[in-house]
Design a protein around this motif. Structure first.
Motif, PDB file in Angstrom:
ATOM      1  N   ALA A   1       0.829  -1.214   0.000  1.00  0.00           N
ATOM      2  CA  ALA A   1       0.000   0.000   0.000  1.00  0.00           C
ATOM      3  C   ALA A   1       0.861   1.262   0.000  1.00  0.00           C
ATOM      4  CB  ALA A   1      -0.946  -0.013   1.195  1.00  0.00           C
ATOM      5  N   ASN A   2       2.050   1.190   0.592  1.00  0.00           N
ATOM      6  CA  ASN A   2       2.954   2.350   0.663  1.00  0.00           C
ATOM      7  C   ASN A   2       3.539   2.731  -0.692  1.00  0.00           C
ATOM      8  OD1 ASN A   2       2.546   2.451   3.423  1.00  0.00           O
ATOM      9  ND2 ASN A   2       4.342   1.168   3.862  1.00  0.00           N
ATOM     10  N   ASP A   3       3.444   1.850  -1.676  1.00  0.00           N
ATOM     11  CA  ASP A   3       3.986   2.122  -3.007  1.00  0.00           C
ATOM     12  C   ASP A   3       3.032   2.936  -3.883  1.00  0.00           C
ATOM     13  OD1 ASP A   3       6.438   0.689  -2.697  1.00  0.00           O
ATOM     14  OD2 ASP A   3       5.324  -1.190  -2.943  1.00  0.00           O
ATOM     15  N   TYR A   4       1.865   3.249  -3.368  1.00  0.00           N
ATOM     16  CA  TYR A   4       0.857   3.978  -4.139  1.00  0.00           C
ATOM     17  C   TYR A   4       0.828   5.443  -3.734  1.00  0.00           C
ATOM     18  CZ  TYR A   4      -1.021  -0.450  -5.799  1.00  0.00           C
ATOM     19  OH  TYR A   4      -1.174  -1.670  -6.407  1.00  0.00           O
ATOM     20  N   SER A   5       0.545   6.274  -4.723  1.00  0.00           N
ATOM     21  CA  SER A   5       0.288   7.698  -4.448  1.00  0.00           C
ATOM     22  C   SER A   5      -1.011   8.075  -5.151  1.00  0.00           C
ATOM     23  CB  SER A   5       1.459   8.560  -4.916  1.00  0.00           C
ATOM     24  OG  SER A   5       1.712   8.366  -6.282  1.00  0.00           O
ATOM     25  N   PHE A   6      -1.729   9.003  -4.548  1.00  0.00           N
ATOM     26  CA  PHE A   6      -3.024   9.403  -5.098  1.00  0.00           C
ATOM     27  C   PHE A   6      -2.818  10.413  -6.210  1.00  0.00           C
ATOM     28  CE2 PHE A   6      -7.003  11.814  -5.260  1.00  0.00           C
ATOM     29  CZ  PHE A   6      -7.887  10.756  -5.446  1.00  0.00           C
ATOM     30  N   ASN A   7      -3.480  10.197  -7.343  1.00  0.00           N
ATOM     31  CA  ASN A   7      -3.424  11.116  -8.469  1.00  0.00           C
ATOM     32  C   ASN A   7      -4.776  11.817  -8.541  1.00  0.00           C
ATOM     33  OD1 ASN A   7      -3.528  12.390 -10.977  1.00  0.00           O
ATOM     34  ND2 ASN A   7      -2.418  10.753 -12.030  1.00  0.00           N
ATOM     35  N   PRO A   8      -4.833  13.108  -8.143  1.00  0.00           N
ATOM     36  CA  PRO A   8      -6.120  13.806  -8.137  1.00  0.00           C
ATOM     37  C   PRO A   8      -6.720  13.992  -9.535  1.00  0.00           C
ATOM     38  CG  PRO A   8      -4.319  15.297  -7.527  1.00  0.00           C
ATOM     39  CD  PRO A   8      -3.738  13.934  -7.664  1.00  0.00           C
ATOM     40  N   GLU A   9      -5.882  14.002 -10.571  1.00  0.00           N
ATOM     41  CA  GLU A   9      -6.387  14.162 -11.943  1.00  0.00           C
ATOM     42  C   GLU A   9      -7.204  12.947 -12.389  1.00  0.00           C
ATOM     43  OE1 GLU A   9      -3.223  15.127 -14.611  1.00  0.00           O
ATOM     44  OE2 GLU A   9      -2.587  16.836 -13.404  1.00  0.00           O
ATOM     45  N   SER A  10      -6.718  11.772 -12.050  1.00  0.00           N
ATOM     46  CA  SER A  10      -7.432  10.550 -12.458  1.00  0.00           C
ATOM     47  C   SER A  10      -8.417  10.079 -11.392  1.00  0.00           C
ATOM     48  CB  SER A  10      -6.435   9.428 -12.771  1.00  0.00           C
ATOM     49  OG  SER A  10      -5.773   8.998 -11.591  1.00  0.00           O
ATOM     50  N   GLY A  11      -8.164  10.473 -10.153  1.00  0.00           N
ATOM     51  CA  GLY A  11      -9.009  10.025  -9.050  1.00  0.00           C
ATOM     52  C   GLY A  11      -8.667   8.625  -8.571  1.00  0.00           C
ATOM     53  N   PHE A  12      -7.506   8.110  -8.977  1.00  0.00           N
ATOM     54  CA  PHE A  12      -7.079   6.765  -8.581  1.00  0.00           C
ATOM     55  C   PHE A  12      -5.762   6.819  -7.827  1.00  0.00           C
ATOM     56  CE2 PHE A  12      -9.573   5.761 -12.446  1.00  0.00           C
ATOM     57  CZ  PHE A  12     -10.462   4.846 -11.895  1.00  0.00           C
ATOM     58  N   TRP A  13      -5.532   5.773  -7.046  1.00  0.00           N
ATOM     59  CA  TRP A  13      -4.228   5.538  -6.458  1.00  0.00           C
ATOM     60  C   TRP A  13      -3.396   4.847  -7.529  1.00  0.00           C
ATOM     61  CZ3 TRP A  13      -2.645   7.066  -1.641  1.00  0.00           C
ATOM     62  CH2 TRP A  13      -3.638   7.561  -0.795  1.00  0.00           C
TER      63      TRP A  13
ATOM     64  N   LEU B   1      -6.076  -3.103  -1.611  1.00  0.00           N
ATOM     65  CA  LEU B   1      -6.609  -4.039  -2.603  1.00  0.00           C
ATOM     66  C   LEU B   1      -5.791  -4.019  -3.891  1.00  0.00           C
ATOM     67  CD1 LEU B   1     -10.452  -3.508  -2.148  1.00  0.00           C
ATOM     68  CD2 LEU B   1      -9.082  -5.458  -1.408  1.00  0.00           C
ATOM     69  N   GLY B   2      -5.340  -2.828  -4.272  1.00  0.00           N
ATOM     70  CA  GLY B   2      -4.517  -2.705  -5.474  1.00  0.00           C
ATOM     71  C   GLY B   2      -3.238  -3.516  -5.365  1.00  0.00           C
ATOM     72  N   ALA B   3      -2.594  -3.481  -4.198  1.00  0.00           N
ATOM     73  CA  ALA B   3      -1.359  -4.235  -3.992  1.00  0.00           C
ATOM     74  C   ALA B   3      -1.628  -5.734  -4.103  1.00  0.00           C
ATOM     75  CB  ALA B   3      -0.749  -3.899  -2.639  1.00  0.00           C
ATOM     76  N   ILE B   4      -2.733  -6.189  -3.550  1.00  0.00           N
ATOM     77  CA  ILE B   4      -3.091  -7.606  -3.635  1.00  0.00           C
ATOM     78  C   ILE B   4      -3.326  -8.002  -5.092  1.00  0.00           C
ATOM     79  CG2 ILE B   4      -4.878  -9.297  -3.062  1.00  0.00           C
ATOM     80  CD1 ILE B   4      -5.192  -7.768  -0.362  1.00  0.00           C
TER      81      ILE B   4
END
Length: 146
Positions: A9-21, A40-43
Motif C-alpha cells: 500500500a505504501n507504493d501507491y500515491s493518489f493522483n487527483p487528476e485521475s481520481g485513482f491511487w 486491494l490494489g497491492a493484492i
C-alpha cells in the motif's frame, strides 16, 4: 528463478487528476497499478504478477536449431504430415529459386525455432548434408502417415 517486485500500500500515491491511487514503480496496464484502494490494489498487482511469472515459467522457449539435419530428425519424430512434406520438398528442391519459394511457405508451417536451420543459413550445403538413410526415413514416415 526470476524475481519481481511486489507492491505494498505504501507504493501507491493518489493522483487527483485521475481520481485513482497509482503504483509508483509500474505504470503498465497490469491489474492493480491503478485502483481505488491501495491495499486491494497491492493484492491485485501481486496476484497478477504471480500469475504472469507462473505462465512464463510454463512456456519455456525451445533453443534455436542451426542444422538442417536436426530439422529433418524433428520432422520424422514430431512433425505432422504437412511439416514432414514441406521438409521433404526443401530436401528435393531442384534449384535455389525453388528452395526459396518452399522456405517462404515453410515459415507458416514449421515452428520458428527451426527457421535458422532452413531460412537464415540458406545454404544448399545444409540440405546436402542430410544422409540418404535419413531422407528415406523421412519419406517412409510420410507414407506411414497417409
Amino acid at each position: 528463478m526470476s524475481l519481481f517486485r511486489t507492491a505494498s500500500a505504501n507504493d501507491y500515491s493518489f493522483n487527483p487528476e485521475s481520481g485513482f491511487w497509482e503504483l509508483s514503480f509500474d505504470s503498465r496496464p497490469v491489474s492493480g497499478t491503478r485502483c481505488d484502494d491501495p491495499e486491494l490494489g497491492a493484492i491485485q498487482y501481486n496476484e497478477a504478477r504471480a500469475k504472469f511469472k507462473a505462465k512464463a515459467k510454463e512456456s519455456v522457449k525451445p533453443a534455436h536449431v542451426h542444422e538442417f539435419v536436426e530439422l529433418v530428425k524433428w520432422a520424422i519424430d514430431s512433425g505432422d504430415l504437412a511439416q514432414r512434406k514441406i521438409v521433404l520438398e526443401m530436401l528435393q528442391a531442384k534449384s535455389s529459386d525453388d528452395y526459396s519459394e518452399i522456405k517462404v511457405r515453410a515459415l507458416r508451417i514449421i515452428p520458428s525455432h527451426f527457421d535458422f536451420a532452413y531460412y537464415w543459413t540458406d545454404k544448399n550445403a545444409q540440405r546436402f548434408r542430410v544422409s540418404v538413410e535419413l531422407r528415406q526415413e523421412l519419406m517412409a514416415s510420410i507414407e506411414r502417415a497417409r
